[in-house]
Scaffold this motif. Structure first.
Motif, short mmCIF file in Angstrom:
data_model
loop_
_atom_site.label_atom_id
_atom_site.label_comp_id
_atom_site.label_asym_id
_atom_site.label_seq_id
_atom_site.Cartn_x
_atom_site.Cartn_y
_atom_site.Cartn_z
N LEU A 1 -5.33 3.89 -6.64
CA LEU A 1 -5.29 3.44 -8.03
C LEU A 1 -6.66 3.60 -8.66
O LEU A 1 -7.66 3.73 -7.97
N LYS A 2 -6.68 3.56 -9.96
CA LYS A 2 -7.97 3.50 -10.63
C LYS A 2 -8.60 2.13 -10.35
O LYS A 2 -7.92 1.11 -10.43
N PRO A 3 -9.90 2.08 -10.03
CA PRO A 3 -10.52 0.78 -9.72
C PRO A 3 -10.31 -0.26 -10.81
O PRO A 3 -10.13 -1.44 -10.54
N GLU A 4 -10.29 0.19 -12.08
CA GLU A 4 -10.10 -0.76 -13.18
C GLU A 4 -8.66 -1.28 -13.25
O GLU A 4 -8.38 -2.22 -14.02
N ARG B 1 -0.70 -0.97 -11.70
CA ARG B 1 -1.79 -1.95 -11.63
C ARG B 1 -1.50 -2.90 -10.46
O ARG B 1 -0.35 -3.12 -10.11
N ALA C 1 -8.23 1.27 -4.00
CA ALA C 1 -8.99 1.98 -5.03
C ALA C 1 -8.99 3.49 -4.79
O ALA C 1 -9.30 4.25 -5.71
N ARG C 2 -8.62 3.94 -3.59
CA ARG C 2 -8.49 5.38 -3.36
C ARG C 2 -7.17 5.91 -3.93
O ARG C 2 -6.98 7.12 -4.06
N ILE D 1 -7.23 -2.68 -10.75
CA ILE D 1 -7.13 -3.69 -9.69
C ILE D 1 -7.77 -4.99 -10.17
O ILE D 1 -8.92 -4.99 -10.61
N TYR E 1 0.82 -1.22 0.00
CA TYR E 1 0.00 0.00 0.00
C TYR E 1 0.86 1.27 0.00
O TYR E 1 0.63 2.18 -0.81
N LEU F 1 -9.00 -3.86 -0.77
CA LEU F 1 -8.94 -3.41 -2.16
C LEU F 1 -9.65 -2.07 -2.31
O LEU F 1 -9.31 -1.27 -3.19
N GLU F 2 -10.63 -1.81 -1.43
CA GLU F 2 -11.25 -0.47 -1.44
C GLU F 2 -10.23 0.59 -1.01
O GLU F 2 -10.25 1.72 -1.49
#
Length: 274
Positions: A161-164, A137, A158-159, A166, A123, A154-155
């Motif tokens: 990285l872009k959610p896509e 990624r 997502a703050r 992951i 992280y 993973l949430e």
């Protein structure tokens, strides 16, 4: 490296498998991605050795620093840790170890690969690489997760990285892609065929070994954080010695995961000796 006393802000299970520990430290603290601390409850005499916990998240506040750790209850030390409550104090030695390099190949895509409790090591690295505007990624693997419920860590990612960006892989297909995370990684590399990328990985040894093989096949640099058993955490007990070879002479050397590691270049590790 310093000995600190920290106060627990929260300490609770966040999934059936993982606990999240959040502590307050009322003094300055600096750590690099992939570094860890040795932690134990105050007045704990048995087991005498502290437990290594990689630093997951770190926030600076006016009154000090808040640190987060993820852990599994696997033995007496972590069972004692799980019984500590908000307001209790812990003894924390750190930061320790040699973390992930972030300045190498600054134009290359960063591909983070984790399995199970290896996720927390990545992280701070994701935050550092995102600050440098690096394309990132994440591939994360679990044996299983609860269907239909977002995997909380993973949430967190997502703050940053872009959610896509992951990819979650589960061995039973309960969420994400069915199969091993290394299979998802290989399939992606086959599709994308990146010219420049760096792999950063932490997880079980078989997973790391496979990441090293994949990196060699695609001629990509790779850094792996080894989950070696540790007692002291600062190089005295030699319990975490790892057989490696230096790129300069290719001769085998023993190095301590707690001092020279836990992060090594993948091609330096003699995997058959682990």
């Amino acid at each position: 490296m310093r000995d600190h006393r920290v106060r627990i802000l929260s300490n609770a299970p966040e999934t059936p498998t993982y606990w999240r520990l959040r502590v307050h430290l009322s003094e300055a603290f600096a750590a690099r991605p992939g570094q860890f601390v040795m932690m134990r409850a105050r007045d704990q005499w048995e087991p005498i050795w502290r437990r290594p916990l990689v630093i997951y998240r770190m926030e600076e506040h006016a009154e000090g620093v808040h640190l987060e750790f993820l852990y599994k209850v696997l033995g007496r030390g972590t069972a004692l840790l799980s019984r500590q409550r908000p307001g209790d104090e812990l003894e924390m030695l750190g930061p320790l170890g040699n973390g992930f390099p972030t300045g190498e190949n600054p134009e290359a895509e960063a591909i983070l690969v984790s399995g199970g409790i290896g996720l927390p090591a990545l992280y701070l690295l994701a935050e550092a690489l995102a600050r440098d505007k690096r394309p990132i990624r994440l591939f994360h693997g679990e044996p299983t997760v609860e269907p239909g419920i977002p995997f909380p860590f993973l949430e967190d990612f997502a703050r940053v990285l872009k959610p896509e960006a992951i990819t979650l892989a589960t061995e039973d297909g309960s969420q994400g892609v069915r199969g091993l995370v290394t299979e998802a990684l290989e399939a992606d590399l086959e599709r994308a065929r990146p010219r420049r990328a760096v792999l950063y990985a932490c997880g079980p040894t078989p997973m790391l070994r496979r990441v090293a093989e994949i990196a060699a096949r695609w001629e990509l640099p790779a850094y792996v954080s080894l989950e070696a058993r540790m007692a002291c955490g600062f190089g005295v007990c030699l319990g975490c010695a790892v057989k490696t070879q230096f790129a300069s002479d290719r001769a085998p050397h023993y190095r301590r995961a707690c001092i020279e590691g836990p992060v090594f270049r993948a091609e330096e590790v003699i995997w058959d000796e682990l």
